[in-house]
Design an enzyme around this catalytic site. Structure first.
Site, PDB file in Angstrom:
ATOM      1  N   GLU A 181       1.170  -0.653  -5.105  1.00 11.65           N
ATOM      2  CA  GLU A 181      -0.084   0.439  -5.339  1.00 11.65           C
ATOM      3  C   GLU A 181       0.761   1.655  -5.507  1.00 11.65           C
ATOM      4  OE1 GLU A 181      -2.829   3.614  -4.262  1.00 11.65           O
ATOM      5  OE2 GLU A 181      -1.731   2.342  -2.551  1.00 11.65           O
ATOM      6  N   ASP A 194       0.856  -1.036   0.239  1.00 12.01           N
ATOM      7  CA  ASP A 194      -0.086  -0.043  -0.159  1.00 12.01           C
ATOM      8  C   ASP A 194       0.723   1.199   0.059  1.00 12.01           C
ATOM      9  OD1 ASP A 194      -2.648   1.464   0.413  1.00 12.01           O
ATOM     10  OD2 ASP A 194      -1.744   2.016   2.118  1.00 12.01           O
TER      11      ASP A 194
END
Length: 672
Positions: free
Chosen positions: A405, A352
């Site tokens: 990401e 993330d």
């Protein structure tokens, strides 16, 4: 809530002193509790750290710290108990507190090692699995702070904050999957991912959450029925604040106790594997919250976070950023990644907020950040960490995927380290997501002026190994649900969504859909309640779900859609010039030339009969998919009969065919 003693008793000189490597230590009687006598003897005997471990830890090269730190049920001198170890180099003293000693900080002191590693350790007899505990740390300012165990494998159910002595032994029975997953996770294999928030996929009566075990009974069957190849869990690691959706992690080595035990989560992973479904986990090395019992100022100093708040504090999330240049912290993070891959058999990690780690000026104004040693805005320490992480993880687990990401144009995110890249396996294609959703929100009558927005992604589609996401971030905070973004009346909105999904699954790259999108959830996602499953009682929503099943099956059974999904050899534009009709035509190719597919997209609600397109070869062409089928909720403008290619040059091809193109629809053809 754990009770904290208000005693101000100071540690004795015996318990505070550094212990030499060979010294035998007796704990003074006044620090013992009658019910649980402390029988620590030879410190070297109970320690789990060798000199080699310490050297690796200090160098940032120890990748199995979960075997050393934390709490470990063991036997010492013939007595069952628990060994504890914690890193707190600036602490004046450290003790273990819990129900077993009435949260008395003067009862069970740990001993600081002789090697200046900052590690405190000790053995407490007669306690075991299920015991709650914290570390009570005396800071240099003579204050006392109570902290969770950074390596705890289990925690009390929030809002309680104590760590729990546990083990992660599990008798796995997914050997068949583990033996073949190198083919399932290959870049030349289909990867269709269903993104799930554990607490809100489905709930029981009374809005009660499903447990990991209950999800194994319901979610596994659903994902299999829908045809997804993988599931991606938003963070399951322990977190104190539910509205963070799990992204404010504190218990990095523990699945959230809200849903069950560590073994319960292992069972859930195993059930997916038994049904040939891979499991990806969201992993958050970018930041952590500042809860008093957590990692922030762990020993009274900036131990885990960067001490300079221009690098150590995240202004968007009001959280703290790891010190990526500190060796011990690097070992903590890489060990954590390996832990989930090894102990929980995860098939990959989706990392993330990579962009927030790569750039020193991320979400910061001029003057709020400090350049690197070369005067640039790249975080060189984070870049170095990513390279070390991917190099280390892929060396041990070559059959998994690490997915970034990353929302910027940083070069080489998914390229090999030896070629100057960061070494990730895949990267989210955020540009495709933004451009595509922006295009599809436009009224079809204006799309002719924005066709470049639809086709632009293929200019850079092969610079990385891209995954196409339609993630949770796009359906919250007033952005509307996917079906809510679509223009037009009800029929057109559903047709547009079917067309969007058809375009997505035939575009180069792998795919990710957030839960609810697969049946046209009408409201924005709400983490506090279940998806609106009752919508499936209505035909348009059932049609979207049927379409998703068909697309997953098509993607998995047509090699042209996945064999060369990251190569320019697997894609060819046939026509992008018909802007007036908002029609685009392209081909997808696999290893076998005759298995290529032709995809025709009509971005307007006007069907087109006798529409001619060029095809790469002669023969009989068959429509193998049409998003306008009645089964999907469409109008039925399909091509039922086979189509013979004619020797009429068209769109640069020697042969062409004439067919019907459905309104706001996709037609996919294959030559016999």
């Amino acid at each position: 809530m754990a009770k904290t003693s208000k005693t101000t008793t100071q540690p004795t000189e015996t318990t505070k002193k550094k212990v030499s490597k060979k010294e035998v230590v007796e704990v003074p009687e006044e620090t013992q509790t009658p019910s649980v006598p402390v029988i620590l003897k030879n410190v070297e005997a109970f320690s789990r750290f060798s000199d080699f471990d310490i050297n690796l830890f200090k160098a940032g090269k120890h990748y199995r710290l979960f075997e050393k730190f934390g709490s470990h049920i063991t036997e010492f001198q013939g007595v069952q108990g628990v060994y504890f170890a914690v890193w707190a180099p600036s602490a004046k003293s450290v003790s273990v507190i819990g129900n077993f000693n009435y949260w008395d900080k003067s009862s069970h002191h740990l001993f600081v090692r002789w090697d200046a590693s900052g590690i405190w350790e000790g053995f407490i007899p007669y306690i075991g699995k299920g015991e709650t505990y914290k570390f009570c740390i005396e800071t240099q300012s003579n204050g006392f702070i109570e902290k969770m165990d950074p390596y705890a494998q289990h925690f009390e159910i929030p809002p309680r904050t104590a760590s729990v002595v546990w083990d992660n032994w599990y008798e796995w029975t997914d050997s068949d999957w583990m033996a073949k997953r190198h083919t399932k996770n290959s870049l030349a294999s289909p990867m269709s991912v269903y993104e799930v928030h554990v607490g809100s996929w489905r709930r029981k009566e009374g809005n009660e959450k499903l447990s990991f075990v209950e999800l194994a009974d319901q979610l596994v069957n659903y994902v299999k029925e829908m045809g997804f190849t993988h599931i991606e869990f938003m963070p399951v690691m322990e977190h104190p604040y539910e509205p963070s959706w799990g992204y404010q992690v504190l218990g990095f080595f523990a699945p959230s106790s809200r849903f069950g035990t560590p073994q319960d989560f292992m069972y859930l992973v195993e059930e997916f594997h038994k049904n040939d479904i891979g499991v990806l986990l969201d992993w958050v090395p970018s930041h952590f919250p500042g809860d008093a019992h957590g990692l922030y100022e762990y020993d009274g100093t900036h131990l885990f976070e960067h001490p300079d708040m221009r690098r150590g504090y995240h202004p968007d999330w009001k959280s703290y950023i790891f010190n990526y240049g500190r060796n011990e912290v690097r070992s903590f993070l890489i060990s954590n990644a390996i832990y989930w891959l090894e102990r929980y058999h995860a098939d990959g990690l989706r990392v993330d907020a990579v962009a927030s780690m790569l750039y020193l000026d991320y979400s910061r104004k001029h003057g709020e950040w400090e350049p690197n040693i070369f005067g640039g805005n790249h975080n060189l320490e984070a870049i170095s960490l990513f390279k070390e992480l991917n190099e280390t993880v892929y060396a041990q687990f070559p059959d998994i995927q690490i997915i970034a990401e990353e929302s910027t144009s940083f070069t080489g995110v998914s390229r090999p380290i030896y070629a100057g890249g960061l070494g990730f396996g895949q990267k989210w294609m955020m540009g495709w997501m933004n451009d595509t959703l922006n295009y599809f929100q436009k009224d079809p009558m204006y799309r002719r002026h924005h066709q470049d927005q639809l086709t632009f992604s293929t200019v850079y589609a092969f610079t990385e190994n891209f995954m196409l996401p339609l993630s949770h971030d796009e359906i919250v905070y007033g952005k509307k649900s996917l079906i809510g973004k679509m223009p037009g009346d009800e029929w057109q909105r559903f047709a547009n969504l079917r067309l969007l999904f058809s375009y997505m699954f035939t575009h180069p790259g792998t795919n990710l859909i957030f839960m609810g999108g697969e049946f046209g959830q009408t409201s924005e996602w709400n983490f506090e309640k279940s998806l609106d499953w009752w919508l499936l009682d209505h035909a348009p929503h059932k049609g979207i779900q049927n379409l998703m099943k068909a697309l997953n099956n098509l993607y998995k059974t047509e090699p042209a859609l996945y064999e060369k999904q990251f190569s320019h050899e697997g894609f060819e534009w046939i026509d992008t010039s018909d802007r007036n009709n908002s029609v685009v035509v392209y081909a997808r190719k696999g290893n076998v030339h005759k298995e290529q597919l032709i995809i025709i997209l009509n971005m307007t609600p006007i069907p087109k009969d006798n529409y001619r397109i060029g095809v790469p070869m002669q023969g009989v062409w068959t429509e193998i998919f049409n998003s306008d089928e009645h089964h999907f909720g469409g109008s039925g403008k399909t091509n039922k009969s086979v189509i013979m290619a004619e020797e009429i040059a068209w769109q640069g091809k020697a042969y062409s065919i004439s067919l019907t193109i459905p309104p706001l629809g996709a037609s996919i053809l294959k030559v016999k």
